[in-house]
Design an enzyme around this catalytic site. Structure first.
Site, mmCIF file in Angstrom:
data_model
loop_
_atom_site.group_PDB
_atom_site.id
_atom_site.type_symbol
_atom_site.label_atom_id
_atom_site.label_comp_id
_atom_site.label_asym_id
_atom_site.label_seq_id
_atom_site.Cartn_x
_atom_site.Cartn_y
_atom_site.Cartn_z
ATOM 1 N N ARG A 136 -4.870 2.729 12.284
ATOM 2 C CA ARG A 136 -4.588 1.306 12.476
ATOM 3 C C ARG A 136 -5.375 0.724 13.636
ATOM 4 N NH1 ARG A 136 0.927 1.630 10.022
ATOM 5 N NH2 ARG A 136 1.771 -0.457 9.731
ATOM 6 N N ARG A 189 12.263 -7.156 1.965
ATOM 7 C CA ARG A 189 12.521 -5.710 2.001
ATOM 8 C C ARG A 189 13.800 -5.340 2.728
ATOM 9 N NH1 ARG A 189 6.825 -2.909 3.654
ATOM 10 N NH2 ARG A 189 7.511 -3.543 5.719
ATOM 11 N N LYS A 229 0.820 -1.219 0.000
ATOM 12 C CA LYS A 229 0.000 0.000 0.000
ATOM 13 C C LYS A 229 0.850 1.263 0.000
ATOM 14 C CE LYS A 229 -0.954 -0.119 4.978
ATOM 15 N NZ LYS A 229 0.128 -1.103 5.246
ATOM 16 N N ARG A 264 14.144 -4.361 5.846
ATOM 17 C CA ARG A 264 14.061 -3.293 6.844
ATOM 18 C C ARG A 264 14.390 -3.889 8.220
ATOM 19 N NH1 ARG A 264 8.379 -0.294 6.159
ATOM 20 N NH2 ARG A 264 8.051 -1.108 8.252
HETATM 21 P P1 AMP Z 1 4.607 1.054 8.283
HETATM 22 O O1 AMP Z 1 5.722 1.706 7.549
HETATM 23 O O2 AMP Z 1 3.266 1.641 7.987
HETATM 24 O O3 AMP Z 1 4.615 -0.439 8.153
HETATM 25 O O4 AMP Z 1 4.859 1.362 9.847
HETATM 26 C C1 AMP Z 1 6.015 0.895 10.506
HETATM 27 C C2 AMP Z 1 5.761 0.823 12.012
HETATM 28 O O5 AMP Z 1 5.429 2.122 12.509
HETATM 29 C C3 AMP Z 1 4.583 -0.061 12.423
HETATM 30 O O6 AMP Z 1 4.956 -1.413 12.549
HETATM 31 C C4 AMP Z 1 4.206 0.558 13.756
HETATM 32 O O7 AMP Z 1 5.098 0.162 14.791
HETATM 33 C C5 AMP Z 1 4.426 2.030 13.511
HETATM 34 N N1 AMP Z 1 3.203 2.711 13.001
HETATM 35 C C6 AMP Z 1 3.005 3.296 11.784
HETATM 36 N N2 AMP Z 1 1.780 3.816 11.685
HETATM 37 C C7 AMP Z 1 1.161 3.557 12.865
HETATM 38 C C8 AMP Z 1 -0.137 3.824 13.395
HETATM 39 N N3 AMP Z 1 -1.086 4.470 12.668
HETATM 40 N N4 AMP Z 1 -0.406 3.398 14.648
HETATM 41 C C9 AMP Z 1 0.515 2.772 15.405
HETATM 42 N N5 AMP Z 1 1.741 2.472 14.974
HETATM 43 C C10 AMP Z 1 2.081 2.861 13.716
#
Ligand code: AMP
Length: 193
Positions: A88, A125, A13, A127
């Site tokens: 989320r 990935r 996404k 990461r």
């Molecule tokens: P993402 O890049 O969207 O996969 O986010 C990486 C990490 O950031 C996630 O695994 C969460 O630990 C944190 N994170 C990102 N967005 C949120 C959110 N809306 N609520 C809580 N944690 C978030």
């Protein structure tokens, strides 16, 4: 208009939101990217968030709502904001409804793929939060805490689904089309600003 990008970690996404924003002049807001910037800059918020991110847990709602609410409150009427990775949790979704200008939330686009595809993509990935153990935990957190949002937006009549197992170009054109259709619906005069 706000378009929410929903879907499990690894579904692509973020890639889709970036591509759609780039090709259409829309705004891409990724809470994961914002958090990684804070971590990189070594801010207090970043140091706190990193512990959760490294474990594959969600960063607390108050932190996340604080990051997004101001941005959403000040959005302009003709702006198209792609929210990638937020909300989320149900609490975040409710906070978004409170912060967003009346009628601004147009749709939630949910990207779907099988667990095998997700794990394969995540492990590819490289990461730091993409080790097998953390990846599996992130998927569990997604199923338990974030997936209920799919029904939340379905009940509001805002949900659109995209099969993300297909070729990337096809997913990309579907994504743009769905958002353009949402815009036409919120702006019946045809303004697609
Ligand atoms: P993402 O890049 O969207 O996969 O986010 C990486 C990490 O950031 C996630 O695994 C969460 O630990 C944190 N994170 C990102 N967005 C949120 C959110 N809306 N609520 C809580 N944690 C978030």
């Amino acid at each position: 208009m706000i378009a929410i990008f929903l879907g499990a970690p690894g579904v692509g996404k973020g890639t889709q939101a970036a591509a759609a924003a780039e090709s259409q002049g829309w705004t891409h807001l990724s809470t994961g990217d914002l958090l990684r910037q804070e971590v990189g800059a070594g801010t207090d918020l970043g140091l706190k968030a990193k512990e959760y991110m490294d474990r594959g847990d969600l960063v607390p709602d108050d932190v996340m709502v604080g990051m997004v609410a101001t941005r959403v409150e000040s959005m302009s009427a003709d702006e198209v904001l792609l929210l990638d990775g937020f909300p989320r949790t149900l609490a975040q979704a409710e906070a978004l409804h409170e912060a967003a200008p009346e009628g601004a939330i147009g749709l939630a686009v949910c990207f779907t793929a099988s667990d095998e595809t997700l794990v394969e993509r995540l492990l590819g990935r490289g990461r730091t939060d993409d080790t097998r153990e953390v990846v599996e935990h992130r998927l569990t957190v997604y199923r338990e805490t974030t997936e209920p949002l799919v029904d939340f937006y379905k009940d509001l009549g805002m949900l659109r689904e995209i099969n993300a197992e297909r070729e990337i170009k096809i997913i990309q054109s579907d994504t743009v089309e769905i958002i353009q259709a949402g815009l036409a619906h919120t702006n019946p005069q045809g303004a697609n600003g």
